[in-house]
Design a protein around this motif. Structure first.
Motif, PDB file in Angstrom:
ATOM      1  N   ARG A  13       0.846  -1.191   0.000  1.00  0.00           N
ATOM      2  CA  ARG A  13       0.000   0.000   0.000  1.00  0.00           C
ATOM      3  C   ARG A  13       0.880   1.240   0.000  1.00  0.00           C
ATOM      4  O   ARG A  13       1.996   1.234   0.514  1.00  0.00           O
ATOM      5  CB  ARG A  13      -0.920   0.025   1.224  1.00  0.00           C
ATOM      6  CG  ARG A  13      -1.988  -1.040   1.220  1.00  0.00           C
ATOM      7  CD  ARG A  13      -3.037  -0.787   0.145  1.00  0.00           C
ATOM      8  NE  ARG A  13      -4.112  -1.764   0.193  1.00  0.00           N
ATOM      9  CZ  ARG A  13      -4.107  -2.917  -0.464  1.00  0.00           C
ATOM     10  NH1 ARG A  13      -3.064  -3.237  -1.212  1.00  0.00           N
ATOM     11  NH2 ARG A  13      -5.131  -3.738  -0.364  1.00  0.00           N
ATOM     12  N   ALA A  75       1.148  -4.054   3.126  1.00  0.00           N
ATOM     13  CA  ALA A  75      -0.223  -3.671   3.472  1.00  0.00           C
ATOM     14  C   ALA A  75      -0.577  -3.955   4.923  1.00  0.00           C
ATOM     15  O   ALA A  75      -1.483  -3.322   5.477  1.00  0.00           O
ATOM     16  CB  ALA A  75      -1.208  -4.387   2.547  1.00  0.00           C
ATOM     17  N   GLU A 250      -4.936   7.008  -2.592  1.00  0.00           N
ATOM     18  CA  GLU A 250      -4.436   5.748  -2.047  1.00  0.00           C
ATOM     19  C   GLU A 250      -4.292   4.727  -3.173  1.00  0.00           C
ATOM     20  O   GLU A 250      -5.163   4.619  -4.035  1.00  0.00           O
ATOM     21  CB  GLU A 250      -5.384   5.219  -0.977  1.00  0.00           C
ATOM     22  CG  GLU A 250      -5.509   6.122   0.237  1.00  0.00           C
ATOM     23  CD  GLU A 250      -4.187   6.310   0.945  1.00  0.00           C
ATOM     24  OE1 GLU A 250      -3.466   5.306   1.156  1.00  0.00           O
ATOM     25  OE2 GLU A 250      -3.852   7.462   1.295  1.00  0.00           O
ATOM     26  N   GLY A 252      -2.373   0.669  -4.228  1.00  0.00           N
ATOM     27  CA  GLY A 252      -1.716  -0.521  -3.714  1.00  0.00           C
ATOM     28  C   GLY A 252      -1.756  -1.668  -4.695  1.00  0.00           C
ATOM     29  O   GLY A 252      -2.403  -1.595  -5.746  1.00  0.00           O
TER      30      GLY A 252
END
Length: 266
Positions: A13, A75, A250, A252
Motif C-alpha cells: 500500500r 499492506a 491511495e 496498492g
C-alpha cells in the motif's frame, strides 16, 4: 529457486502524492515480441508502417509512469512504517484472457527505476519489475510538476514538466486518439500487471487497488527521454499519445496470482 520469491508475495500500500503517465504509440510489430506467452498486445487505430508503402497497421502503446509515492509499505503495516520513494516505470499495454472468456487489461513491465537502494533490492527480490537505481527528483511549484531522472546506465534518463493548470488539456499533436475519451482507455496504470515465469510456464498476475481514480489530461514538455533510443526501440519514432495526472490518492498492489498460459488458475 529465486523465482518462487518473485511472485509478488506481499501486498503493498502507498499514497500517490503525484502520478504522471505519458503514453507513447509505436507500431504494434515493435511491441508484440516484448510480450510473454499468453499475453496479447492492446492496440488501437492504424498507422502507415515505414517500408510498406502506406500499408496500415495498428498501434501498440508504452506507458512511461512517474510516481511520487508516500508511505509505501507492506499492506499489513500502518502508514507510519512506510517510506517515501520516487519511481519510474516503462510498461507495455497488454491483455490476458481466461478460459471463461474474461479479458484482463493490464501492463507488462519492461523496466523500473527508483531513488532508494532498499526499494531496488526488495523489488527485485520479490517481483519481476526489473528495478534499477537512479538519481531522481520531483518538484511541484506554481502549477507545474517536474520530474528529473538520471539513470545509472543512461538508458532511462528523463526530463519532463507538466502544466497542471492546463487540465483538461487537449491531446498532444499527432496523437492517434480522436478525443480524450478514447485516450483515457490508455491512461495507465491499468488494473493488472503481468509477468511470465518461464520456469513453470506461468503468468504472474498482480491486481492493483486504487481509490478515487480521476486522471486529468495535462500538457507536458518532454525535454529528454532516452528509453526509446536503445534495444528494440532504436530507430523507432514513438508518438506521444496522451499525458494524464492524478494526485493525492491511495494506491496498492495485491499479492500475485499464478495462472497458466491459457489463463487458468494454478
Amino acid at each position: 529457486m529465486r523465482y518462487l520469491l518473485q511472485r509478488h508475495p506481499v501486498a503493498i500500500r502507498a499514497r500517490f502524492a503525484h502520478s504522471l503517465v505519458l503514453t507513447y504509440a509505436l507500431p504494434a510489430t515493435v511491441l508484440r515480441p516484448l510480450l510473454g506467452p499468453g499475453l496479447e498486445l492492446e492496440t488501437y487505430g492504424q498507422h502507415a508502417q515505414p517500408g510498406q508503402h502506406g500499408e496500415a497497421g495498428a498501434y501498440g502503446f508504452v506507458a512511461v509512469a512517474l510516481v511520487d509515492t508516500r508511505a509505501l509499505r507492506p499492506a499489513v503495516l500502518p502508514a507510519r512504517f512506510g517510506a517515501d520513494h520516487l519511481l519510474t516505470g516503462y510498461r507495455v499495454f497488454a491483455r490476458f484472457r481466461t478460459p471463461g472468456g474474461r479479458v484482463m487489461r493490464g501492463l507488462r513491465i519492461l523496466r523500473s527505476d527508483t531513488d532508494r537502494r532498499l526499494m531496488a533490492l526488495g523489488g527485485n527480490l520479490l517481483t519481476r519489475y526489473h528495478y534499477r537505481m537512479a538519481r531522481m527528483s520531483s518538484r511541484a511549484v506554481n502549477g507545474t510538476l517536474e520530474f528529473c531522472v538520471d539513470s545509472a546506465d543512461g538508458r532511462a534518463d528523463l526530463r519532463v514538466r507538466a502544466d497542471l493548470g492546463s487540465a483538461p488539456a487537449p491531446l498532444p499533436p499527432g496523437s492517434p486518439f480522436p478525443d480524450a475519451r478514447a485516450a483515457r482507455r490508455f491512461a495507465g496504470p491499468l488494473p493488472y500487471t503481468f509477468e511470465y515465469e518461464p520456469q513453470t510456464r506461468s503468468v504472474i498476475v498482480v491486481k492493483a487497488f486504487r481509490a478515487h481514480w480521476e486522471p486529468r489530461p495535462v500538457a507536458v514538455d518532454v525535454r529528454r527521454l532516452t528509453f526509446f533510443d536503445h534495444g528494440p526501440f532504436a530507430g523507432t519514432r514513438p508518438v506521444l499519445a496522451n499525458a494524464f495526472h492524478v494526485a493525492d490518492l491511495e494506491y496498492g498492489w495485491e499479492r500475485g496470482v499464478r495462472r497458466t498460459e491459457s489463463g487458468g488458475r494454478r
